[in-house]
Structures are given as structure tokens and as C-alpha cells.
Design a protein around this motif. Structure first.
Motif, PDB file in Angstrom:
ATOM      1  N   GLY A 168      23.619   1.107  -0.001  1.00 53.56           N
ATOM      2  CA  GLY A 168      23.046   1.375  -0.050  1.00 53.56           C
ATOM      3  C   GLY A 168      22.950   2.122  -1.067  1.00 53.56           C
ATOM      4  N   ASP A 169      22.052   2.670  -2.020  1.00 49.23           N
ATOM      5  CA  ASP A 169      22.058   4.588  -2.710  1.00 49.23           C
ATOM      6  C   ASP A 169      21.558   5.385  -2.917  1.00 49.23           C
ATOM      7  OD1 ASP A 169      20.254   4.419  -5.107  1.00 49.23           O
ATOM      8  OD2 ASP A 169      20.117   1.900  -3.928  1.00 49.23           O
ATOM      9  N   TYR A 170      22.259   6.085  -3.133  1.00 50.05           N
ATOM     10  CA  TYR A 170      21.472   7.516  -2.822  1.00 50.05           C
ATOM     11  C   TYR A 170      19.668   7.766  -3.136  1.00 50.05           C
ATOM     12  CZ  TYR A 170      19.686  12.828  -3.549  1.00 50.05           C
ATOM     13  OH  TYR A 170      19.232  13.439  -3.560  1.00 50.05           O
ATOM     14  N   GLU A 171      19.732   7.552  -5.051  1.00 51.10           N
ATOM     15  CA  GLU A 171      18.045   7.606  -5.488  1.00 51.10           C
ATOM     16  C   GLU A 171      17.034   6.474  -4.270  1.00 51.10           C
ATOM     17  OE1 GLU A 171      16.646   9.402  -7.021  1.00 51.10           O
ATOM     18  OE2 GLU A 171      18.501   9.937  -7.902  1.00 51.10           O
ATOM     19  N   THR A 172      17.588   5.562  -3.401  1.00 56.64           N
ATOM     20  CA  THR A 172      16.608   4.549  -2.872  1.00 56.64           C
ATOM     21  C   THR A 172      16.476   5.773  -1.461  1.00 56.64           C
ATOM     22  OG1 THR A 172      17.588   2.709  -3.827  1.00 56.64           O
ATOM     23  CG2 THR A 172      16.266   2.306  -1.395  1.00 56.64           C
ATOM     24  N   VAL A 173      17.887   6.191  -0.743  1.00 59.28           N
ATOM     25  CA  VAL A 173      17.656   6.656   0.626  1.00 59.28           C
ATOM     26  C   VAL A 173      17.051   8.065   0.458  1.00 59.28           C
ATOM     27  CG1 VAL A 173      18.656   8.276   2.108  1.00 59.28           C
ATOM     28  CG2 VAL A 173      19.863   5.457   1.279  1.00 59.28           C
ATOM     29  N   LEU A 174      16.606   8.624  -0.330  1.00 55.32           N
ATOM     30  CA  LEU A 174      15.845  10.125  -1.017  1.00 55.32           C
ATOM     31  C   LEU A 174      14.126   9.041  -0.921  1.00 55.32           C
ATOM     32  CD1 LEU A 174      15.048  12.763  -1.826  1.00 55.32           C
ATOM     33  CD2 LEU A 174      15.441  12.373  -4.088  1.00 55.32           C
ATOM     34  N   ARG A 175      14.159   8.122  -1.796  1.00 57.83           N
ATOM     35  CA  ARG A 175      12.334   7.134  -1.594  1.00 57.83           C
ATOM     36  C   ARG A 175      12.082   7.422  -0.295  1.00 57.83           C
ATOM     37  NH1 ARG A 175      13.697   4.496  -5.737  1.00 57.83           N
ATOM     38  NH2 ARG A 175      14.041   2.563  -4.223  1.00 57.83           N
ATOM     39  N   ASP A 176      13.167   6.463   0.678  1.00 58.68           N
ATOM     40  CA  ASP A 176      12.137   6.048   1.760  1.00 58.68           C
ATOM     41  C   ASP A 176      12.466   7.220   2.785  1.00 58.68           C
ATOM     42  OD1 ASP A 176      12.848   3.427   1.448  1.00 58.68           O
ATOM     43  OD2 ASP A 176      15.041   3.033   2.287  1.00 58.68           O
ATOM     44  N   ILE A 177      13.103   8.770   2.570  1.00 59.16           N
ATOM     45  CA  ILE A 177      12.737  10.034   3.242  1.00 59.16           C
ATOM     46  C   ILE A 177      11.547  10.077   3.083  1.00 59.16           C
ATOM     47  CG2 ILE A 177      13.579  12.207   3.331  1.00 59.16           C
ATOM     48  CD1 ILE A 177      15.960  11.293   4.427  1.00 59.16           C
ATOM     49  N   ILE A 178      11.190  10.590   1.743  1.00 57.33           N
ATOM     50  CA  ILE A 178       9.665  10.828   1.068  1.00 57.33           C
ATOM     51  C   ILE A 178       9.126  10.396   1.427  1.00 57.33           C
ATOM     52  CG2 ILE A 178       8.550  11.765  -0.981  1.00 57.33           C
ATOM     53  CD1 ILE A 178      11.495  12.798  -1.774  1.00 57.33           C
ATOM     54  N   GLN A 179       8.846   8.241   1.778  1.00 50.85           N
ATOM     55  CA  GLN A 179       7.804   7.706   2.491  1.00 50.85           C
ATOM     56  C   GLN A 179       7.609   7.523   3.930  1.00 50.85           C
ATOM     57  OE1 GLN A 179       5.843   5.499   0.267  1.00 50.85           O
ATOM     58  NE2 GLN A 179       4.638   5.409   2.370  1.00 50.85           N
ATOM     59  N   ARG A 180       8.423   7.873   4.770  1.00 50.90           N
ATOM     60  CA  ARG A 180       8.522   7.681   5.946  1.00 50.90           C
ATOM     61  C   ARG A 180       8.175   9.461   6.416  1.00 50.90           C
ATOM     62  NH1 ARG A 180      12.998   7.667   9.943  1.00 50.90           N
ATOM     63  NH2 ARG A 180      15.422   7.991   8.794  1.00 50.90           N
ATOM     64  N   ASP A 181       8.528  10.574   5.614  1.00 52.37           N
ATOM     65  CA  ASP A 181       7.718  11.917   5.804  1.00 52.37           C
ATOM     66  C   ASP A 181       6.047  11.462   5.800  1.00 52.37           C
ATOM     67  OD1 ASP A 181      10.474  13.011   6.008  1.00 52.37           O
ATOM     68  OD2 ASP A 181      10.473  14.389   4.450  1.00 52.37           O
ATOM     69  N   GLU A 182       5.913  10.999   4.399  1.00 49.83           N
ATOM     70  CA  GLU A 182       4.689  10.774   4.606  1.00 49.83           C
ATOM     71  C   GLU A 182       3.636  10.159   5.432  1.00 49.83           C
ATOM     72  OE1 GLU A 182       3.694  11.288   1.403  1.00 49.83           O
ATOM     73  OE2 GLU A 182       1.298   9.935   0.921  1.00 49.83           O
ATOM     74  N   ASN A 183       4.388   8.987   5.968  1.00 46.71           N
ATOM     75  CA  ASN A 183       4.034   7.837   6.853  1.00 46.71           C
ATOM     76  C   ASN A 183       3.994   9.174   8.332  1.00 46.71           C
ATOM     77  OD1 ASN A 183       4.082   6.026   5.288  1.00 46.71           O
ATOM     78  ND2 ASN A 183       5.671   4.824   6.233  1.00 46.71           N
ATOM     79  N   ASP A 184       4.992  10.169   8.860  1.00 49.31           N
ATOM     80  CA  ASP A 184       4.622  10.602   9.934  1.00 49.31           C
ATOM     81  C   ASP A 184       3.699  12.034  10.534  1.00 49.31           C
ATOM     82  OD1 ASP A 184       6.836   8.841  10.805  1.00 49.31           O
ATOM     83  OD2 ASP A 184       8.791  10.428  10.497  1.00 49.31           O
ATOM     84  N   THR A 185       3.809  12.334   9.160  1.00 48.10           N
ATOM     85  CA  THR A 185       2.783  13.129   8.684  1.00 48.10           C
ATOM     86  C   THR A 185       1.373  12.936   8.569  1.00 48.10           C
ATOM     87  OG1 THR A 185       3.277  13.873   6.553  1.00 48.10           O
ATOM     88  CG2 THR A 185       4.351  15.587   7.831  1.00 48.10           C
ATOM     89  N   ARG A 186       1.362  11.615   8.078  1.00 42.69           N
ATOM     90  CA  ARG A 186       0.066  11.411   7.988  1.00 42.69           C
ATOM     91  C   ARG A 186      -0.589  10.688   8.830  1.00 42.69           C
ATOM     92  NH1 ARG A 186      -1.722  10.413   1.659  1.00 42.69           N
ATOM     93  NH2 ARG A 186      -0.349  12.777   0.460  1.00 42.69           N
ATOM     94  N   ARG A 187      -0.061  10.532   9.610  1.00 43.78           N
ATOM     95  CA  ARG A 187      -0.922   9.127  10.834  1.00 43.78           C
ATOM     96  C   ARG A 187      -1.241   9.864  11.882  1.00 43.78           C
ATOM     97  NH1 ARG A 187       4.925   8.500  13.547  1.00 43.78           N
ATOM     98  NH2 ARG A 187       4.497  10.616  15.228  1.00 43.78           N
ATOM     99  N   ALA A 188      -2.481   9.193  12.261  1.00 39.26           N
ATOM    100  CA  ALA A 188      -3.366   9.960  13.001  1.00 39.26           C
ATOM    101  C   ALA A 188      -3.305  10.213  14.178  1.00 39.26           C
ATOM    102  CB  ALA A 188      -4.817   9.233  13.192  1.00 39.26           C
TER     103      ALA A 188
END
Ligand code: C5P
Length: 223
Positions: A168-188
Motif C-alpha cells: 500500500g502507499d502512505y497517501e492511501t492509508v491517510l485517506r482511508d484513516i480520515i474516511q474511517r474517522d468520519e464514518n466512526d464519528t458520524r454514525r448514529a
């Protein structure tokens, strides 16, 4: 006899599992990685070709789900799906996304609740996840909310993936982390948030040893 429990919550890559494992060893507690349980449900959806975000498809799958969690003599937690040891396979980046999607479904969270609580009823545990201090073990003796800057967390996850041979590459890992943070904090359902009585520990820029010392001292003061 009642047992002690320590809840460690926080976003992906904050160092929760590494630190909780070290703390469990130092304190003689059982380490429970709840993310691995969600990952195993995610893996099951992936293998069955089920859309992980579609409750109508995931919920019927739960009734036939054969998930098991066993701690080896080394104290390490192994996950089993249909009797097969999937401990390594659930770390694949693709499965992180499946885990994040299935974990937003309230029925999945309710289904896994007993399994997590039962473990804490039987021994002293240090349990890491997203909702341990807020939902799973609201009466935990010590609650820690562990966080770090997204770039720091992505660097750690990237190094971990390379070490496990996933690439994998660092940029993809960073993007995935930001996306998962968003999913985990925004879910009901049981979103990621700091419990009111949790202690916030930010590990940005800290070495593992520094974070470990801070946490161990904090826990010992509170137990
Ligand atoms: O901790 P880890 O990154 O392995 O968790 C995988 C995913 O499982 C997380 O992104 C999160 O969506 C979900 N999870 C959760 N509640 C927990 C533990 C993990 O929703 N207690």
C-alpha cells in the motif's frame, strides 16, 4: 468476585492496540481487541459477497455467523470464522472498510455486545475499541480516550501494514484513516466519542515508551 475493567477508545491508528497489549501484560489483565470482532463480521460479509452497508443483507447473515475469539497461551487474541483462524486475514485494508461499514449497523452492534460484556464479567480486562467507555462498559474502572494527529496515525498504520507484508502507499492509508474517522464519528449507532469521565491522552509526537509510561501511571493512580 468482581473484576476490574479498563476501557481504551479512540480513532484508528492512535496506538490503542499496541499500548493496550503492553498495559495488559504489565498489569496481568486480559487484552481484548473489539475491532478484531467487527473485522471478522466484515470478513464474513466480504466472503459471502454481501454489501456491508446494506442492513437488509447483513442482518440475515448474523443468525448463521460462527465467530469465536480465543486467547492463546501467549496472551494473543485469535479470531475464528467458521472454525478457521482469520487473525491475519482481517488486517487486510479492504477488510478495514468492511468492518467500518458493518459496524455502523445497530443490529451488528447489539449482536456483538454480549460477547464483549461476557469477557469482562469473567476476568480483569483492558478492552480497546470505539464505544467501550460509552456503551459496552460504561462502569469501567478506568477510561482512556487515546488520540493523535491523523498524519501520525497514518504513519503508524502504514509501517504496520508494511511489516505485515500487505503493502500500500502512505497517501492511501491517510485517506482511508480520515474516511474511517468520519464514518466512526458520524454514525448514529454508538459513534466514536470521548466518555465524559474518560481521560484524554494525545500521543502525537510521543514514542511508544513515553505513551506507555503516561498511561501506566494514569491507570495505577486510578485503579
Ligand atoms: O480498531 P480497528 O481499526 O481494528 O476497528 C475496525 C473498525 O471496527 C473501526 O473502523 C470501527 O468502524 C469498528 N469498531 C467499532 N467499535 C468498536 C471497535 C471497532 O465500531 N468497539
Amino acid at each position: 468476585m468482581t473484576y476490574k475493567s479498563i476501557a481504551v477508545d479512540g480513532p484508528s491508528g492512535a496506538g490503542k492496540s499496541t499500548l493496550a497489549k503492553m498495559l495488559a501484560e504489565a498489569l496481568g489483565y486480559l487484552y481484548v481487541d473489539t475491532g478484531a470482532i467487527y473485522r471478522t463480521v466484515g470478513l464474513s460479509a466480504c466472503r459471502r459477497g454481501v454489501d456491508p452497508g446494506d442492513g437488509a443483507a447483513v442482518v440475515p447473515m448474523l443468525a448463521g455467523l460462527d465467530i469465536d475469539l480465543r486467547h492463546g497461551e501467549d496472551g494473543l487474541q485469535h479470531m475464528y470464522l467458521d472454525g478457521e483462524d482469520v487473525t491475519d486475514e482481517i488486517r487486510r485494508p479492504e477488510i478495514s472498510k468492511y468492518a467500518s461499514a458493518v459496524s455502523a449497523l445497530p443490529q451488528v452492534r447489539a449482536f456483538l455486545m454480549d460477547m464483549q460484556r461476557e469477557l469482562a464479567r469473567r476476568q480483569n480486562v483492558i478492552m480497546d475499541g470505539r464505544d467501550i467507555g460509552t456503551v459496552v462498559l460504561p462502569g469501567a474502572d478506568v477510561k482512556i480516550f487515546l488520540t493523535a494527529a491523523p498524519e501520525d496515525r497514518a504513519k503508524r498504520r502504514y509501517a504496520e501494514l508494511l511489516q505485515r507484508g500487505h503493502g500500500g502507499d502512505y497517501e492511501t492509508v491517510l485517506r482511508d484513516i480520515i474516511q474511517r474517522d468520519e464514518n466512526d464519528t458520524r454514525r448514529a449507532a454508538a459513534p466514536l466519542r470521548q466518555a465524559e469521565d474518560a481521560l484524554l491522552v494525545d500521543t502525537t509526537g510521543n514514542s511508544l515508551e513515553e505513551s506507555f509510561d503516561v498511561l501506566l501511571n494514569t491507570i495505577k493512580e486510578r485503579l
